[in-house]
Design an enzyme around this catalytic site. Structure first.
Site, PDB file in Angstrom:
ATOM      1  N   PRO A  18      34.639   3.884  62.096  1.00 51.66           N
ATOM      2  CA  PRO A  18      35.613   2.902  62.541  1.00 51.66           C
ATOM      3  C   PRO A  18      34.877   1.426  62.897  1.00 51.66           C
ATOM      4  O   PRO A  18      33.657   1.235  63.051  1.00 51.66           O
ATOM      5  CB  PRO A  18      35.902   3.649  64.202  1.00 51.66           C
ATOM      6  CG  PRO A  18      34.756   4.513  64.424  1.00 51.66           C
ATOM      7  CD  PRO A  18      34.291   4.953  63.089  1.00 51.66           C
ATOM      8  N   ASN A  19      35.644   0.480  62.699  1.00 56.27           N
ATOM      9  CA  ASN A  19      35.633  -0.942  62.843  1.00 56.27           C
ATOM     10  C   ASN A  19      34.629  -1.529  61.763  1.00 56.27           C
ATOM     11  O   ASN A  19      34.365  -2.564  61.441  1.00 56.27           O
ATOM     12  CB  ASN A  19      35.112  -1.214  64.240  1.00 56.27           C
ATOM     13  CG  ASN A  19      35.794  -0.646  65.357  1.00 56.27           C
ATOM     14  OD1 ASN A  19      37.097  -1.287  65.456  1.00 56.27           O
ATOM     15  ND2 ASN A  19      35.344   0.047  66.265  1.00 56.27           N
ATOM     16  N   TYR A  31      25.771  -7.312  62.822  1.00 56.66           N
ATOM     17  CA  TYR A  31      26.101  -6.585  61.688  1.00 56.66           C
ATOM     18  C   TYR A  31      26.079  -7.245  60.377  1.00 56.66           C
ATOM     19  O   TYR A  31      26.294  -6.849  59.335  1.00 56.66           O
ATOM     20  CB  TYR A  31      27.438  -5.871  61.885  1.00 56.66           C
ATOM     21  CG  TYR A  31      27.687  -5.037  63.097  1.00 56.66           C
ATOM     22  CD1 TYR A  31      26.759  -3.875  62.926  1.00 56.66           C
ATOM     23  CD2 TYR A  31      28.387  -5.120  64.169  1.00 56.66           C
ATOM     24  CE1 TYR A  31      26.781  -2.978  64.011  1.00 56.66           C
ATOM     25  CE2 TYR A  31      28.313  -4.385  65.082  1.00 56.66           C
ATOM     26  CZ  TYR A  31      27.624  -3.266  65.253  1.00 56.66           C
ATOM     27  OH  TYR A  31      27.718  -2.395  66.186  1.00 56.66           O
ATOM     28  N   ASN A  83      28.036   6.214  57.485  1.00 57.32           N
ATOM     29  CA  ASN A  83      27.601   5.461  58.500  1.00 57.32           C
ATOM     30  C   ASN A  83      28.902   5.593  59.673  1.00 57.32           C
ATOM     31  O   ASN A  83      30.021   5.246  59.428  1.00 57.32           O
ATOM     32  CB  ASN A  83      27.865   3.895  58.234  1.00 57.32           C
ATOM     33  CG  ASN A  83      27.773   3.006  59.664  1.00 57.32           C
ATOM     34  OD1 ASN A  83      27.397   3.315  60.479  1.00 57.32           O
ATOM     35  ND2 ASN A  83      27.205   1.561  59.263  1.00 57.32           N
ATOM     36  N   ARG A 116      18.904  -1.057  70.475  1.00 63.53           N
ATOM     37  CA  ARG A 116      20.142  -1.475  71.265  1.00 63.53           C
ATOM     38  C   ARG A 116      20.465  -0.946  72.620  1.00 63.53           C
ATOM     39  O   ARG A 116      19.274  -0.369  73.292  1.00 63.53           O
ATOM     40  CB  ARG A 116      21.265  -1.554  70.283  1.00 63.53           C
ATOM     41  CG  ARG A 116      21.238  -2.323  69.077  1.00 63.53           C
ATOM     42  CD  ARG A 116      22.322  -2.352  68.188  1.00 63.53           C
ATOM     43  NE  ARG A 116      23.487  -2.681  68.799  1.00 63.53           N
ATOM     44  CZ  ARG A 116      24.681  -2.574  68.257  1.00 63.53           C
ATOM     45  NH1 ARG A 116      24.950  -1.979  67.059  1.00 63.53           N
ATOM     46  NH2 ARG A 116      25.997  -3.113  68.927  1.00 63.53           N
TER      47      ARG A 116
HETATM   48  C1  DQA Z   1      26.726   1.162  63.607  1.00 66.87           C
HETATM   49  C2  DQA Z   1      25.928   1.135  64.894  1.00 66.87           C
HETATM   50  C3  DQA Z   1      27.104   1.790  65.896  1.00 66.87           C
HETATM   51  O1  DQA Z   1      26.201   1.932  67.352  1.00 66.87           O
HETATM   52  C4  DQA Z   1      28.224   0.932  66.131  1.00 66.87           C
HETATM   53  O2  DQA Z   1      29.204   1.816  67.104  1.00 66.87           O
HETATM   54  C5  DQA Z   1      28.889   0.759  64.991  1.00 66.87           C
HETATM   55  C6  DQA Z   1      28.087   0.404  64.038  1.00 66.87           C
HETATM   56  C7  DQA Z   1      25.811   0.316  62.638  1.00 66.87           C
HETATM   57  O3  DQA Z   1      26.091   0.136  61.459  1.00 66.87           O
HETATM   58  O4  DQA Z   1      24.764  -0.507  63.001  1.00 66.87           O
HETATM   59  O5  DQA Z   1      30.041   0.687  64.854  1.00 66.87           O
HETATM   60  O6  DQA Z   1      26.888   2.291  63.096  1.00 66.87           O
END
Ligand code: DQA
Length: 156
Positions: A18-19, A31, A83, A116
């Site tokens: 997601p996202n 990112y 991922n 993080r």
């Molecule tokens: C992520 C890290 C995750 O904690 C986060 O929720 C993401 C992206 C990363 O690629 O760094 O959506 O997987």
């Protein structure tokens, strides 16, 4: 229309959670600025050079990701790069799907999840994964694919 798998060709599935469809504009300081399309393009180019088949799939839905993982059991997928994004820290269901199909996988994160918030340090996937790449940005996907292609070539 996906290309048919040539006899003997190896097949890699890349899953984005997601996202990740928002990469490029999503918190670029965390990112990076590379878009998901660009990541997928780079991976496709690498796979093409070796004659491997590459499929990519992004979804914001846990159910869709589980469905795609289950499909991988039957469609000849030899290796998965995933991922799981936020599902990394929440989804027993996705973990169980990967455990059920017994296809080896590498877990990739663009950011260093260990540097993080505390809740990001827990992953439901890492102990099942062949390996984890975290914190190397978009390059992490390419390194994971390089590993997968080498490994599959070794398997003949
Ligand atoms: C992520 C890290 C995750 O904690 C986060 O929720 C993401 C992206 C990363 O690629 O760094 O959506 O997987």
């Amino acid at each position: 229309m996906p290309k048919t798998k040539a006899p003997g060709a190896k097949s890699v599935l890349v899953l984005h959670g997601p996202n990740l469809n928002l990469l490029g504009t999503r918190e670029p300081e965390v990112y990076g600025t590379v878009t998901l399309d660009e990541i997928d393009r780079r991976l496709a180019k690498m796979a093409k050079k070796t004659g491997a088949k590459l499929a990519t799939f992004q979804s914001n839905s846990e159910a869709e990701l589980i469905g795609r993982i289950q499909k991988a059991r039957a469609d000849g997928t030899d290796f998965i790069i995933i991922n799981p994004a936020a599902f990394t820290h929440t989804s027993v269901a996705l973990r169980d799907a990967l455990a059920a199909i017994s296809v080896p996988f590498v877990e990739v994160h663009l950011s260093n999840i260990f540097a993080r918030e505390a809740f990001r340090r827990e992953s439901f996937f890492s102990d099942l994964a062949v390996g984890v790449v975290s914190g190397l940005g978009a390059k992490g996907y390419e390194l994971a694919l390089e590993y997968a292609l080498d490994r599959m070539a070794g398997e003949g």
